[in-house]
Write a protein that holds these residues in place. Structure first.
Motif, PDB file in Angstrom:
ATOM      1  N   LEU A 215      -0.853  -0.236   4.369  1.00  0.00           N
ATOM      2  CA  LEU A 215       0.397  -0.161   5.117  1.00  0.00           C
ATOM      3  C   LEU A 215       1.571  -0.748   4.337  1.00  0.00           C
ATOM      4  O   LEU A 215       2.675  -0.200   4.333  1.00  0.00           O
ATOM      5  N   MET A 216       1.341  -1.874   3.661  1.00  0.00           N
ATOM      6  CA  MET A 216       2.436  -2.603   3.040  1.00  0.00           C
ATOM      7  C   MET A 216       2.912  -1.993   1.725  1.00  0.00           C
ATOM      8  O   MET A 216       4.115  -1.911   1.478  1.00  0.00           O
ATOM      9  N   LEU A 217       1.986  -1.589   0.862  1.00  0.00           N
ATOM     10  CA  LEU A 217       2.390  -1.162  -0.480  1.00  0.00           C
ATOM     11  C   LEU A 217       3.301   0.071  -0.479  1.00  0.00           C
ATOM     12  O   LEU A 217       4.316   0.075  -1.190  1.00  0.00           O
ATOM     13  N   PRO A 218       2.987   1.131   0.272  1.00  0.00           N
ATOM     14  CA  PRO A 218       3.904   2.288   0.268  1.00  0.00           C
ATOM     15  C   PRO A 218       5.305   1.928   0.753  1.00  0.00           C
ATOM     16  O   PRO A 218       6.305   2.401   0.192  1.00  0.00           O
ATOM     17  N   ARG A 219       5.398   1.090   1.788  1.00  0.00           N
ATOM     18  CA  ARG A 219       6.712   0.680   2.290  1.00  0.00           C
ATOM     19  C   ARG A 219       7.450  -0.155   1.249  1.00  0.00           C
ATOM     20  O   ARG A 219       8.652   0.027   1.024  1.00  0.00           O
ATOM     21  N   PHE A 220       6.723  -1.078   0.630  1.00  0.00           N
ATOM     22  CA  PHE A 220       7.325  -1.921  -0.393  1.00  0.00           C
ATOM     23  C   PHE A 220       7.841  -1.090  -1.566  1.00  0.00           C
ATOM     24  O   PHE A 220       8.961  -1.283  -2.047  1.00  0.00           O
ATOM     25  N   MET A 221       7.039  -0.130  -2.025  1.00  0.00           N
ATOM     26  CA  MET A 221       7.434   0.693  -3.166  1.00  0.00           C
ATOM     27  C   MET A 221       8.623   1.587  -2.822  1.00  0.00           C
ATOM     28  O   MET A 221       9.516   1.819  -3.650  1.00  0.00           O
ATOM     29  N   ALA A 222       8.653   2.110  -1.605  1.00  0.00           N
ATOM     30  CA  ALA A 222       9.777   2.951  -1.181  1.00  0.00           C
ATOM     31  C   ALA A 222      11.066   2.134  -1.153  1.00  0.00           C
ATOM     32  O   ALA A 222      12.132   2.612  -1.570  1.00  0.00           O
ATOM     33  N   GLN A 223      10.989   0.899  -0.662  1.00  0.00           N
ATOM     34  CA  GLN A 223      12.168   0.037  -0.623  1.00  0.00           C
ATOM     35  C   GLN A 223      12.597  -0.357  -2.028  1.00  0.00           C
ATOM     36  O   GLN A 223      13.801  -0.479  -2.312  1.00  0.00           O
ATOM     37  N   LEU A 224      11.618  -0.556  -2.918  1.00  0.00           N
ATOM     38  CA  LEU A 224      11.939  -0.898  -4.304  1.00  0.00           C
ATOM     39  C   LEU A 224      12.692   0.258  -4.978  1.00  0.00           C
ATOM     40  O   LEU A 224      13.668   0.037  -5.711  1.00  0.00           O
TER      41      LEU A 224
END
Length: 246
Positions: A215-224
């Protein structure tokens, strides 16, 4: 015919094995019951009973790699990835707060483990690297019910997230941004859970960690990727983009 008097003795000894890994440590108690009886000649009989105490620690490990394609703008992605940590955006102001130039506190969303609701609070440090950065866990505190909070002194955690881009593709219009994350937790099993097979506990714990990364990594990468676009377009405000989802 003469019948001699018989005697019996009971002895108890305890042996503890401590291998290098504390996870596999266990104790064995040996009970020896010795009988001696005299008829014509003394005869001895020995019965040994072994009881093993199962390991009291569980270990959870989860790994995940996430990649996202980023359209490279006039200011190259590699320059963004080489920014000092002091110039990082917090990305999600509702979940992440800056402690100092290189240290951040992250409030992970709540999740359930068996019947308990847990909210981890992570303290992480960023280390700059040639093609990105490494985010390493300094400490982890559990928030939740009293039994959850009581586990704060009974577990060890390791986490590292390597974020990088391929510097060999500088001339390409599309770059690959990569995150390699690993989480490992070793926890003393609460007494209330000792009746549950350790395999079931470890399987459940690993699935929880895998779901967190999923859940966290895709959201984090999109925000990055969005933050890079803001930086590359000259936006100096670099406002947090998140909505409490990290």
């Amino acid at each position: 015919m003469a019948l001699g008097a018989s005697s019996s003795t009971i002895s108890l000894s305890s042996v503890t094995f401590q291998p290098r890994s504390s996870r596999n440590s266990f104790s064995v108690k040996q009970f020896s019951l010795n009988f001696s009886a005299s008829v014509s000649e003394p005869q001895k009989h020995s019965v040994g009973v072994f009881a093993a105490i199962l390991p009291s620690k569980a270990r959870f490990v989860a790994r995940r790699r996430e990649r996202v394609s980023v359209q490279q703008l006039e200011r190259p992605l590699i320059q963004y990835m080489r920014l000092p940590a002091s110039q990082y955006s917090v990305l999600d102001a509702e979940r992440i707060e800056r402690v100092d130039d290189k240290t951040f506190r992250c409030h992970v969303y709540r999740f359930k483990f068996f019947y308990f609701e847990i909210c981890p609070v992570l303290l992480v440090r960023v280390e700059e690297q040639a093609d990105g950065c490494s985010i390493k866990l300094l400490s982890c505190k559990l928030e939740g019910s009293p039994i959850v909070v009581a586990q704060n002194e009974k577990f060890d955690a390791f986490m590292e997230n390597q974020i990088s881009c391929d510097s060999r593709q500088n001339n390409s219009s599309v770059q690959q941004l990569t995150s390699d994350a690993v989480i490992e937790v070793s926890i003393e099993i609460p007494f209330a859970f000792r009746a549950i097979p350790i395999e079931a506990i470890e399987s459940t714990g690993t699935q929880v960690l895998e779901q967190i990364l999923k859940l966290m990594l895709p959201r984090f990468m999109a925000q990055l990727a969005k933050d890079y676009q803001a930086w590359a377009s000259g936006d100096t405000s670099r406002q947090a983009l998140g909505t409490g989802q990290i």
